[in-house]
Design a protein around this motif. Sequence first.
Motif, PDB file in Angstrom:
ATOM      1  N   THR A  22     -33.860  -0.685 -50.787  1.00 15.96           N
ATOM      2  CA  THR A  22     -34.213   0.597 -51.398  1.00 15.96           C
ATOM      3  C   THR A  22     -35.090   1.420 -50.461  1.00 15.96           C
ATOM      4  O   THR A  22     -34.843   2.613 -50.242  1.00 15.96           O
ATOM      5  N   ASN A  41     -33.154   2.924 -47.579  1.00 13.50           N
ATOM      6  CA  ASN A  41     -32.004   3.755 -47.961  1.00 13.50           C
ATOM      7  C   ASN A  41     -30.675   3.093 -47.593  1.00 13.50           C
ATOM      8  O   ASN A  41     -29.755   3.734 -47.099  1.00 13.50           O
ATOM      9  N   GLN A  42     -30.579   1.791 -47.854  1.00 10.02           N
ATOM     10  CA  GLN A  42     -29.355   1.058 -47.523  1.00 10.02           C
ATOM     11  C   GLN A  42     -28.489   0.753 -48.737  1.00 10.02           C
ATOM     12  O   GLN A  42     -27.451   0.105 -48.620  1.00 10.02           O
TER      13      GLN A  42
END
Length: 508
Positions: free
Chosen positions: A396, A399-400
């Motif tokens: 999180t 940003n994956q």
Amino acid sequence: MKTDVEELTPTRVKLTVEVPFDELKPNLDKAYKEISQQVRIKGFRPGKVPAPLIDKYVGRGAVLQEAVNDALPELYGRAVEESEIFVLGQPDVEVTELEDGTQFAFTAEVDIRPKFEVPDYDGLEVVVDDAEVTDEQVQETIDNLRERFASLTGAERAAEEGDFATIDMVAKIDGEEVEDASTTGYSYEVGSKSAIEGLDDVLVGLAAGDDKTFTSALPGGEHAGEDAEITVTVQSVKVKNLPDLDDEFAQLASEFDTIDELRDDVRTRLGRQVKMQQLSEARDKALEALLEKVEIPLPDKVVEEEVDRRNQQLEQQLQMAGMSKADYLKEEEKSEEDFDSDVADAARLAVKGGFVLDQLAVQEELNVENEELSEYVVSQAMQMGVQPQQLAEYLTQNNQLPAIVSEVLRSKALNLVVEHVTVKDESGNEIDVDAVQRELNGETETAQAEDEADAAEETPADTSETPAETAETPAETAETPAETADAAAEEAPAAEAKDDQETEAKDA
């Protein structure tokens, strides 16, 4: 906002975006506020400097630039969404017009996934290896287990292949000792060829107290590749004794009382392994068969990035193994040119596989539920040896999550293909992939039938259910489509290095 799309190639477009200046007002207000916090003007507190004074002392141009930089990501995203294109990578953006109070325009060149339709995949047939466990494989596994319980006893004779010799080694170059290539009290299996080239030949025939000097290239360290004069001295020679294959060994090495029970268990475990390999091969070959039916152009930049990723993985592997690339190529009996060609071919096939699975997910209207994401994260966390919550937080924060959603979607798309493919083994027997998967998951046919009966009683049959809706069941296999595409491409590196994501997640 007006967006025009110009196709530069089948895999690259140029977006020309015109934006009414009024749409920049929120960004201009934000720019004034942020600059007001930064400037220091006598008589005004930070954050309270009026816009006219900022224009006077800082310059309206600086404010416009700040506002444009803030607005571009959102405007670009809107342009992509309105154009209904699937972009790959970062765009090359150029501001082409910025007239204060009237108009703002920019262009963005970016690679895109080519537009195509996945053809019908019903009727595809693939052939996989037989799921056969031979007596030789069982014996080899048991022999490996015996090796783990072997004991060493001293031998009053010269060393032979298979013996363990405790040795001292001193390496010198031009008479100066190379410390990182010298050692004392090192236990070495004679004949294993796991150390300096030539060491095994020298040790055979040496007894305790004997020494011998030879010349060899150092495999690593500061002087890797340089010839050194190496003196090896034998401290002791020990013989490896393997335990007898009897019930006593079975009790020592396992939870079983007899050697026959141990053999049966080994055969069962090997049977599971070959069936898992068979399923994995079925997925790989199903994707290969589908890719053979699709011809699409591939963005050069995306392929180059995949090539770079694979080369970086190989470099990490070699560093961990203490090998040079030249040693690796020699071991694989490949030239530099052949290796580069293999990696490029594998990269292209992997990129193509990802595109096809992505498009199939769109065509079949597949989606990802929260439970599926949770299952994926838990599975990955178990493989990586970290807590699921720790991995989830890492994904999180970095940003994956979009990449994880893509992985799960691709896996579901591949599962759908496998459902429609006829799988046979080399002996001509048709394989029920679902049945094998249930068997590996520990489900019996009776239990499966009971579950289906219970489900039928609880929920009326819905004859309008589509294959896509059926395929939204979470994938039972832990293998990801990225790994499948890699396997289908016969990736050149022999073994995968630990992914950067794994390392960072453990450090998080």
